[in-house]
Design an enzyme around this catalytic site. Structure first.
Site, mmCIF file in Angstrom:
data_model
loop_
_atom_site.group_PDB
_atom_site.id
_atom_site.type_symbol
_atom_site.label_atom_id
_atom_site.label_comp_id
_atom_site.label_asym_id
_atom_site.label_seq_id
_atom_site.Cartn_x
_atom_site.Cartn_y
_atom_site.Cartn_z
ATOM 1 C CD GLU A 162 -2.734 -1.441 2.402
ATOM 2 O OE1 GLU A 162 -2.787 -0.539 3.255
ATOM 3 O OE2 GLU A 162 -3.348 -2.516 2.533
ATOM 4 C CD GLU A 267 -4.573 -8.123 1.636
ATOM 5 O OE1 GLU A 267 -5.454 -7.393 2.152
ATOM 6 O OE2 GLU A 267 -3.359 -7.909 1.779
#
Ligand code: 9MR
Length: 376
Positions: A162, A267
């Site tokens: 991220e 995910e």
């Protein structure tokens, strides 16, 4: 009389469920996730500390169903090195041993993130922010210690998590501010030094968005051109029914990332609950809203209409993944079953969500039959 009783029971159940489909599915599914996709890609799940350490039922279920594992939290910096030089390997060691015992592929998650990093990491001796060289040194130490411990046993790592904003620009995290934009190049170089055989990935959410996709392509290309290996890009895939609306955007990202290396769906989950603010969909864990009944409507089950949308969304996603199986090396769900998914607690805690393909009783949902048949 018996027929009358049965009818009364049926009417009562329908009334009690309020027209909702019970989450207590009676799937007769014999095929497992790992057998269904054996010829296509690894199919994985993320496990929590409790699941891997003490929950025998879940351990058996995971061993039977999945070919890949990620530690949901126990390999993050704060879990592994809460104090400088003091490592806590207990859960990570157990997870790796469990995976080896069952021939399951492990991905280490995650070496560098702006979340779940203890404060000491960014502090200098004088209480001032750490200098560039001190922070780089700590990063190197951490990466070498963690990868070094599992060298040859953990074949792949989410090295950086991220690093991008939604518009594709670089997130101004502490890493960025204290080291500079080249912190990613260093992270990947350290990881490669520590285990030259390991596959190294960049991992982020909302990568279907064209701006963020372009940002990721540039970021990864820049790191590769600077001489550090990035072997793949992980699309986290925290979705919802109707999110993203246009699934071809996911496909476009898979194609774009496939030019740079492996593509991983890291995910995956699909929330069925209303999302309060469309702009903030994704997985920014700093978001924490107040719980309200209106935003927690399916405590007793999912209405047929939403269940259909959920099923359709998952089927469409797997069609895309299978169409691009030449580029995708792994698809991992973020959690084993609905009961334990983080989506019950984000963006507010205490909701009842149904984001996975395994229900609260660890039964595969009926839609898995359709999904598995796509892989035949
Ligand atoms: O599912 C994880 C949750 O249990 C943790 O509280 C949270 C903070 O560590 O992280 C969650 O996992 C995140 C993952 O590590 C990175 N991408 C977003 C995931 C969901 O927030």
């Amino acid at each position: 009389m018996r027929i009358q009783l049965a009818t009364t029971k049926l009417v009562l159940s329908v009334l009690l469920l309020g027209g909702c489909a019970a989450y207590d599915n009676q799937s007769t599914q014999n095929t497992t996730f790992k057998s269904a996709f054996a010829d296509d890609f690894l199919i994985g799940t993320a496990v929590s500390e409790r699941q891997v350490m003490t929950n025998e039922k879940t351990r058996a279920f995971v061993a039977e169903q999945f070919s890949a594992l990620t530690a949901e939290n126990s390999m993050k910096w704060e879990s592994l090195q809460p104090q400088e030089g003091e490592f806590n390997w207990r859960v990570a060691d157990e997870l790796v041993a469990f995976s080896e015992a069952h021939g399951i592929h492990v991905t280490g998650h995650t070496l560098l993130w702006h979340q779940q990093v203890p404060e000491w990491v960014f502090e200098g001796a004088d209480g001032e922010p750490a200098s560039r060289s001190l922070l780089l040194n700590r990063l190197r130490q951490h990466i070498h210690s963690v990868i070094g411990r599992y060298k040859g046993r953990i074949p792949s790592w989410d090295v950086v998590n991220e690093a991008l904003n939604e518009d594709g620009s670089m997130r101004e995290s502490q890493w960025y501010k204290l080291i500079g934009p080249d912190y990613l190049v260093h992270a990947f170089k350290f990881a490669h030094e520590a285990d030259p055989e390991a596959k190294l990935y960049y991992n982020d959410y909302n990568l279907f968005k064209p701006e963020k996709r372009n940002g990721a392509v540039k970021l990864v290309r820049d790191i590769q051109q600077a001489g550090a290996p990035v072997h793949g890009i992980g699309l986290q895939a925290h979705y919802g029914v109707g999110y993203p609306e246009d699934l071809t955007q996911i496909e476009d990202s898979i194609i774009a990332f496939g030019e740079l290396g492996e593509v991983l769906i890291t995910e995956l989950d699909v929330s069925v609950l209303p999302f309060p603010d469309e702009e903030q969909q994704g997985a920014d864990i700093s978001l924490n809203m107040a719980l309200s009944d209106q935003l927690n409507p399916y405590v007793d089950g999912v209405p047929e209409q939403d269940l259909k949308k959920f099923n359709d969304h998952y089927v469409s996603l797997f069609k895309i993944f299978l169409d691009h199986k030449d580029k995708i090396s792994r698809v991992t769900f973020w959690g084993v079953d609905d009961a334990q998914s983080w989506r019950n607690n984000w963006p507010m805690s205490g909701r009842t969500d149904y984001p996975l393909l395994v229900d609260r009783k660890q039964v595969l949902k009926p839609v898995t039959e359709t999904i598995f048949s796509l892989a035949q």
